[in-house]
Write a protein that holds these residues in place. Structure first.
Motif, PDB file in Angstrom:
ATOM      1  N   LEU A   1       0.875  -1.170   0.000  1.00  0.00           N
ATOM      2  CA  LEU A   1       0.000   0.000   0.000  1.00  0.00           C
ATOM      3  C   LEU A   1       0.914   1.221   0.000  1.00  0.00           C
ATOM      4  O   LEU A   1       1.461   1.598   1.032  1.00  0.00           O
ATOM      5  CB  LEU A   1      -0.917   0.008   1.234  1.00  0.00           C
ATOM      6  N   LYS A   2       1.114   1.813  -1.167  1.00  0.00           N
ATOM      7  CA  LYS A   2       1.996   2.971  -1.289  1.00  0.00           C
ATOM      8  C   LYS A   2       1.207   4.244  -1.016  1.00  0.00           C
ATOM      9  O   LYS A   2       0.185   4.497  -1.654  1.00  0.00           O
ATOM     10  CB  LYS A   2       2.619   3.016  -2.686  1.00  0.00           C
ATOM     11  N   VAL A   3       1.686   5.021  -0.034  1.00  0.00           N
ATOM     12  CA  VAL A   3       0.992   6.249   0.357  1.00  0.00           C
ATOM     13  C   VAL A   3       1.992   7.400   0.400  1.00  0.00           C
ATOM     14  O   VAL A   3       3.199   7.214   0.246  1.00  0.00           O
ATOM     15  CB  VAL A   3       0.302   6.093   1.728  1.00  0.00           C
ATOM     16  N   ALA A   4       1.481   8.588   0.647  1.00  0.00           N
ATOM     17  CA  ALA A   4       2.335   9.776   0.745  1.00  0.00           C
ATOM     18  C   ALA A   4       3.189   9.706   2.011  1.00  0.00           C
ATOM     19  O   ALA A   4       2.873   8.992   2.966  1.00  0.00           O
ATOM     20  CB  ALA A   4       1.465  11.031   0.761  1.00  0.00           C
ATOM     21  N   SER A   5       4.270  10.461   1.994  1.00  0.00           N
ATOM     22  CA  SER A   5       5.140  10.550   3.163  1.00  0.00           C
ATOM     23  C   SER A   5       4.878  11.856   3.910  1.00  0.00           C
ATOM     24  O   SER A   5       4.384  12.837   3.340  1.00  0.00           O
ATOM     25  CB  SER A   5       6.612  10.476   2.755  1.00  0.00           C
ATOM     26  N   ARG A   6       5.220  11.848   5.177  1.00  0.00           N
ATOM     27  CA  ARG A   6       5.120  13.044   6.011  1.00  0.00           C
ATOM     28  C   ARG A   6       6.291  13.018   6.981  1.00  0.00           C
ATOM     29  O   ARG A   6       6.390  12.087   7.794  1.00  0.00           O
ATOM     30  CB  ARG A   6       3.785  13.088   6.758  1.00  0.00           C
ATOM     31  N   HIS A   7       7.148  14.017   6.881  1.00  0.00           N
ATOM     32  CA  HIS A   7       8.362  14.066   7.703  1.00  0.00           C
ATOM     33  C   HIS A   7       9.180  12.782   7.544  1.00  0.00           C
ATOM     34  O   HIS A   7       9.662  12.199   8.521  1.00  0.00           O
ATOM     35  CB  HIS A   7       8.019  14.297   9.173  1.00  0.00           C
ATOM     36  N   GLN A   8       9.278  12.301   6.306  1.00  0.00           N
ATOM     37  CA  GLN A   8      10.056  11.119   5.927  1.00  0.00           C
ATOM     38  C   GLN A   8       9.514   9.824   6.536  1.00  0.00           C
ATOM     39  O   GLN A   8      10.224   8.828   6.613  1.00  0.00           O
ATOM     40  CB  GLN A   8      11.535  11.300   6.302  1.00  0.00           C
ATOM     41  N   ARG A   9       8.271   9.845   6.942  1.00  0.00           N
ATOM     42  CA  ARG A   9       7.596   8.648   7.455  1.00  0.00           C
ATOM     43  C   ARG A   9       6.291   8.456   6.693  1.00  0.00           C
ATOM     44  O   ARG A   9       5.860   9.328   5.937  1.00  0.00           O
ATOM     45  CB  ARG A   9       7.319   8.771   8.965  1.00  0.00           C
ATOM     46  N   VAL A  10       5.663   7.334   6.896  1.00  0.00           N
ATOM     47  CA  VAL A  10       4.346   7.108   6.316  1.00  0.00           C
ATOM     48  C   VAL A  10       3.369   8.151   6.851  1.00  0.00           C
ATOM     49  O   VAL A  10       3.307   8.414   8.055  1.00  0.00           O
ATOM     50  CB  VAL A  10       3.848   5.687   6.672  1.00  0.00           C
ATOM     51  N   ASP A  11       2.631   8.782   5.952  1.00  0.00           N
ATOM     52  CA  ASP A  11       1.573   9.699   6.364  1.00  0.00           C
ATOM     53  C   ASP A  11       0.447   8.851   6.970  1.00  0.00           C
ATOM     54  O   ASP A  11      -0.202   8.068   6.263  1.00  0.00           O
ATOM     55  CB  ASP A  11       1.062  10.492   5.160  1.00  0.00           C
ATOM     56  N   LEU A  12       0.238   9.013   8.257  1.00  0.00           N
ATOM     57  CA  LEU A  12      -0.691   8.128   8.967  1.00  0.00           C
ATOM     58  C   LEU A  12      -2.127   8.312   8.487  1.00  0.00           C
ATOM     59  O   LEU A  12      -2.890   7.344   8.408  1.00  0.00           O
ATOM     60  CB  LEU A  12      -0.588   8.369  10.475  1.00  0.00           C
ATOM     61  N   ILE A  13      -2.507   9.530   8.164  1.00  0.00           N
ATOM     62  CA  ILE A  13      -3.859   9.761   7.648  1.00  0.00           C
ATOM     63  C   ILE A  13      -4.053   9.010   6.338  1.00  0.00           C
ATOM     64  O   ILE A  13      -5.056   8.308   6.139  1.00  0.00           O
ATOM     65  CB  ILE A  13      -4.113  11.268   7.447  1.00  0.00           C
ATOM     66  N   ALA A  14      -3.063   9.128   5.447  1.00  0.00           N
ATOM     67  CA  ALA A  14      -3.151   8.418   4.171  1.00  0.00           C
ATOM     68  C   ALA A  14      -3.152   6.913   4.370  1.00  0.00           C
ATOM     69  O   ALA A  14      -3.850   6.175   3.662  1.00  0.00           O
ATOM     70  CB  ALA A  14      -1.983   8.835   3.266  1.00  0.00           C
ATOM     71  N   ALA A  15      -2.370   6.440   5.334  1.00  0.00           N
ATOM     72  CA  ALA A  15      -2.314   5.003   5.616  1.00  0.00           C
ATOM     73  C   ALA A  15      -3.661   4.482   6.087  1.00  0.00           C
ATOM     74  O   ALA A  15      -4.131   3.423   5.632  1.00  0.00           O
ATOM     75  CB  ALA A  15      -1.245   4.726   6.669  1.00  0.00           C
ATOM     76  N   LEU A  16      -4.308   5.205   6.991  1.00  0.00           N
ATOM     77  CA  LEU A  16      -5.604   4.775   7.503  1.00  0.00           C
ATOM     78  C   LEU A  16      -6.662   4.785   6.397  1.00  0.00           C
ATOM     79  O   LEU A  16      -7.519   3.904   6.332  1.00  0.00           O
ATOM     80  CB  LEU A  16      -6.021   5.670   8.666  1.00  0.00           C
ATOM     81  N   GLN A  17      -6.602   5.775   5.524  1.00  0.00           N
ATOM     82  CA  GLN A  17      -7.548   5.816   4.408  1.00  0.00           C
ATOM     83  C   GLN A  17      -7.321   4.645   3.460  1.00  0.00           C
ATOM     84  O   GLN A  17      -8.274   4.024   2.982  1.00  0.00           O
ATOM     85  CB  GLN A  17      -7.403   7.149   3.671  1.00  0.00           C
ATOM     86  N   ALA A  18      -6.046   4.315   3.209  1.00  0.00           N
ATOM     87  CA  ALA A  18      -5.738   3.187   2.320  1.00  0.00           C
ATOM     88  C   ALA A  18      -6.203   1.871   2.931  1.00  0.00           C
ATOM     89  O   ALA A  18      -6.707   0.993   2.221  1.00  0.00           O
ATOM     90  CB  ALA A  18      -4.236   3.140   2.047  1.00  0.00           C
ATOM     91  N   LEU A  19      -6.045   1.728   4.227  1.00  0.00           N
ATOM     92  CA  LEU A  19      -6.492   0.499   4.896  1.00  0.00           C
ATOM     93  C   LEU A  19      -8.014   0.391   4.857  1.00  0.00           C
ATOM     94  O   LEU A  19      -8.566  -0.699   4.677  1.00  0.00           O
ATOM     95  CB  LEU A  19      -5.989   0.475   6.341  1.00  0.00           C
ATOM     96  N   ASN A  20      -8.681   1.511   5.011  1.00  0.00           N
ATOM     97  CA  ASN A  20     -10.139   1.510   4.909  1.00  0.00           C
ATOM     98  C   ASN A  20     -10.578   1.066   3.515  1.00  0.00           C
ATOM     99  O   ASN A  20     -11.498   0.259   3.361  1.00  0.00           O
ATOM    100  CB  ASN A  20     -10.674   2.908   5.219  1.00  0.00           C
ATOM    101  N   GLU A  21      -9.899   1.580   2.497  1.00  0.00           N
ATOM    102  CA  GLU A  21     -10.221   1.204   1.122  1.00  0.00           C
ATOM    103  C   GLU A  21      -9.915  -0.265   0.852  1.00  0.00           C
ATOM    104  O   GLU A  21     -10.521  -0.877  -0.038  1.00  0.00           O
ATOM    105  CB  GLU A  21      -9.447   2.097   0.159  1.00  0.00           C
ATOM    106  N   ALA A  22      -8.983  -0.839   1.609  1.00  0.00           N
ATOM    107  CA  ALA A  22      -8.658  -2.259   1.469  1.00  0.00           C
ATOM    108  C   ALA A  22      -9.651  -3.156   2.196  1.00  0.00           C
ATOM    109  O   ALA A  22      -9.495  -4.384   2.194  1.00  0.00           O
ATOM    110  CB  ALA A  22      -7.237  -2.521   1.981  1.00  0.00           C
ATOM    111  N   GLY A  23     -10.647  -2.551   2.837  1.00  0.00           N
ATOM    112  CA  GLY A  23     -11.690  -3.342   3.496  1.00  0.00           C
ATOM    113  C   GLY A  23     -11.471  -3.592   4.966  1.00  0.00           C
ATOM    114  O   GLY A  23     -12.162  -4.423   5.562  1.00  0.00           O
ATOM    115  N   ILE A  24     -10.544  -2.880   5.575  1.00  0.00           N
ATOM    116  CA  ILE A  24     -10.265  -3.059   7.003  1.00  0.00           C
ATOM    117  C   ILE A  24     -11.095  -2.049   7.789  1.00  0.00           C
ATOM    118  O   ILE A  24     -10.877  -0.839   7.694  1.00  0.00           O
ATOM    119  CB  ILE A  24      -8.763  -2.896   7.290  1.00  0.00           C
ATOM    120  N   ASP A  25     -12.058  -2.556   8.556  1.00  0.00           N
ATOM    121  CA  ASP A  25     -12.963  -1.692   9.320  1.00  0.00           C
ATOM    122  C   ASP A  25     -12.560  -1.557  10.782  1.00  0.00           C
ATOM    123  O   ASP A  25     -12.855  -0.550  11.419  1.00  0.00           O
ATOM    124  CB  ASP A  25     -14.394  -2.231   9.251  1.00  0.00           C
TER     125      ASP A  25
END
Length: 216
Positions: free
Chosen positions: A119-143
């Motif tokens: 799940l490739k997402v945007a970076s924030r301060h050279q880390r995974v952008d947590l907001i983008a990560a949570l949105q991607a996980l939601n789109e992957a069907g994780i509730d």
């Protein structure tokens, strides 16, 4: 933000420490508490940790209860640079149990060939952008997401305000100020801006205390 319901699991001493100053942490809590954690895993769609936990402990993140033959939640690793080892238990079982690596770079094709789901997402301060990560996980069907990462992961979720429920296991021990804290720097200067939870349950599990909280 549309995201999964997030449960954060913490296992600490009475003074909120997760490890000694040298990093030793096995085991803070006892066997009954660890068994309860496996029960909690079974009630979520996925279990999340950071890459440092994978590199240090090589966890399986599966539900391991005597006689249990039910659902195994997906595993999620926050790994901005794609450092997860090919020989790790998570990668080696990725064809059997869905395993997501949330990264900011293209993932090693060998990982994908072994069944890892990038799940490739945007970076924030050279880390995974947590907001983008949570949105991607939601789109992957994780509730329902069960977060088991260390202090860095716990701090990031709390600071973002993305923790809906806390499951906090406290051992009757004290490590002191040189131990590693479960929650790091939150930049709260005004006491009126504290992050407040409501306790919704408390019970003894062996020698430890299990407290449940929900975000106000």
């Amino acid at each position: 933000m549309i995201r999964p319901f997030v449960t954060l699991k913490l296992a600490t001493t009475l003074d909120g420490r997760i490890a000694t100053h040298t990093g030793e942490s096995r085991w803070i809590t006892g066997e009954p508490a660890r068994r309860a954690v496996h029960e909690l895993r079974a009630s979520h769609d996925a279990v999340l940790v950071g890459i440092e936990t994978v590199l240090k402990d090589d966890p399986e993140l599966t539900v391991r209860l005597q006689g249990y033959e039910g659902y195994q939640p997906a595993r999620v690793v926050l790994d901005s640079r794609g450092r997860i080892p090919l020989h790790s238990k998570l990668v080696q079982t990725a064809r059997v149990i869905p395993t997501y690596v949330v990264t900011t770079h293209d993932l090693n094709p060998e990982l994908v060939s072994l069944g890892v789901r990038p799940l490739k997402v945007a970076s924030r301060h050279q880390r995974v952008d947590l907001i983008a990560a949570l949105q991607a996980l939601n789109e992957a069907g994780i509730d329902r997401l069960f977060v088991e990462g260390g202090g860095q992961i716990a701090t990031a979720f709390v600071k973002l305000g993305a923790v809906d429920r806390l499951e906090w296991f406290r051992a009757p021990t004290i490590l002191g100020g040189d131990g590693r804290a479960v929650i790091g720097f939150l930049d709260i200067a005004d006491i009126n801006r504290v992050i407040r939870f409501t306790r919704v349950g408390v019970q003894a599990v062996g020698d430890d205390l299990w407290e449940s909280y929900e975000l106000e």
